[in-house]
Design an enzyme around this catalytic site. Structure first.
Site, mmCIF file in Angstrom:
data_model
loop_
_atom_site.group_PDB
_atom_site.id
_atom_site.type_symbol
_atom_site.label_atom_id
_atom_site.label_comp_id
_atom_site.label_asym_id
_atom_site.label_seq_id
_atom_site.Cartn_x
_atom_site.Cartn_y
_atom_site.Cartn_z
ATOM 1 N N SER A 49 0.878 -1.327 -0.131
ATOM 2 C CA SER A 49 0.015 -0.144 0.015
ATOM 3 C C SER A 49 0.754 1.368 -0.004
ATOM 4 C CB SER A 49 -1.005 0.100 1.092
ATOM 5 O OG SER A 49 -2.258 -0.986 0.910
ATOM 6 N N THR A 214 1.759 3.531 5.170
ATOM 7 C CA THR A 214 2.012 2.127 5.604
ATOM 8 C C THR A 214 1.585 1.238 4.320
ATOM 9 O OG1 THR A 214 -0.013 1.827 6.659
ATOM 10 C CG2 THR A 214 1.840 2.530 7.802
ATOM 11 N N GLY A 215 2.125 -0.016 4.454
ATOM 12 C CA GLY A 215 1.825 -0.976 3.636
ATOM 13 C C GLY A 215 2.134 -2.456 4.235
#
Length: 267
Positions: A49, A214-215
């Protein structure tokens, strides 16, 4: 920083990586002098993401010449919903504007919102094209949500390098890649992120201002990219990417926080 301090940082990041059992990528840009601290800075990592920043930036770039674009409303069908849609699922009756999709994408990592932005742009390849226009030759977005998070080791799809992402993030949030209103809007959205408290932010003094994205994905992939305004220092840009050998590995936000602490300790 003096050479011995830099060597010490590399050693600490290497220790952190060894103890984590995964592969860590870090890129810090100190905009005071544009110096960089890199750890596996040119290796490819799955973005997951964190790629949403580039997608929203491509949309913001379009909005520079189409002042009504962000107010454009798109419908949301039940069939649009994927694995994580905390905002979109509440708007099946009304739809959402591209501005609302952008905020949901960055601040809540809403996957349907990301897919709607990709649909508007004409697909993931359009985000890659935008990255090229801002000088990023490394970034590649190949798939939509949620398949872009498979994070298979060695798979080049939906990857970039920490250094390339850090330079692009600097250009987008602090540089001239976007016009001023659009740059400010991106920064505002990132500062309002709700998902980053345990990642880079957790490794920094609480007085520092942070905007991040974030991811996470398979193989315990745990990522965060951030613009940081320290208390008495020029802004920093930090990318922390982490991925692991087992497909069902747990996320490790603590590794990102530890990396952030290591690279900013001297400031």
């Amino acid at each position: 920083q003096p050479a011995n301090a830099k060597a010490n940082i590399q050693q600490q990041l290497s220790e952190l990586e060894k103890n984590s059992g995964g592969r860590l990528g870090v890129a810090l840009i100190d905009t005071a002098d544009n110096s960089q601290i890199l750890y596996r800075g040119d290796e490819r990592f799955p973005m997951c993401s964190t790629s949403k920043v580039m997608a929203v930036s491509a949309l913001l770039k379009q909005s520079e010449t189409d002042k009504n674009l962000l107010a454009k409303r798109m419908e949301i069908k039940q069939s649009d919903l994927v694995n994580y849609n905390p905002i979109a699922e509440k708007h099946l009756d009304t739809g959402m504007t591209l501005a609302e999709f952008s905020a949901a994408t960055i601040q809540y990592s809403d996957n349907t919102a990301m897919n709607k932005i990709l649909e508007h742009l004409g697909g993931p390849a359009k985000v890659t094209e935008f990255a090229r226009t801002i000088g990023d030759k490394t970034f590649r977005l190949d798939r939509t949500e949620p398949t872009l998070n498979t994070a298979i080791p060695g798979d080049k799809r939906d990857t970039t390098s920490p250094q390339a992402m850090a330079i692009s993030l600097q250009n987008l949030t602090l540089g001239k890649a976007l016009a001023e209103p659009q740059r400010a809007q991106l920064v505002e959205w990132m500062k309002g992120n709700t998902t980053g408290g345990a990642s880079i932010r957790a490794g920094l003094p609480t007085t520092w201002v942070v905007g991040d994205k974030t991811g996470s994905g398979d193989y315990g992939t745990t990522n965060d990219i951030a613009v940081i305004w320290p208390a008495n220092h020029a802004p920093l840009v930090l990318v922390t990417y982490f991925t692991q050998p087992q497909q069902n590995a747990e996320a490790r936000k603590d590794v990102l926080a530890a990396a952030a602490k290591i690279v900013t300790a001297g400031l």
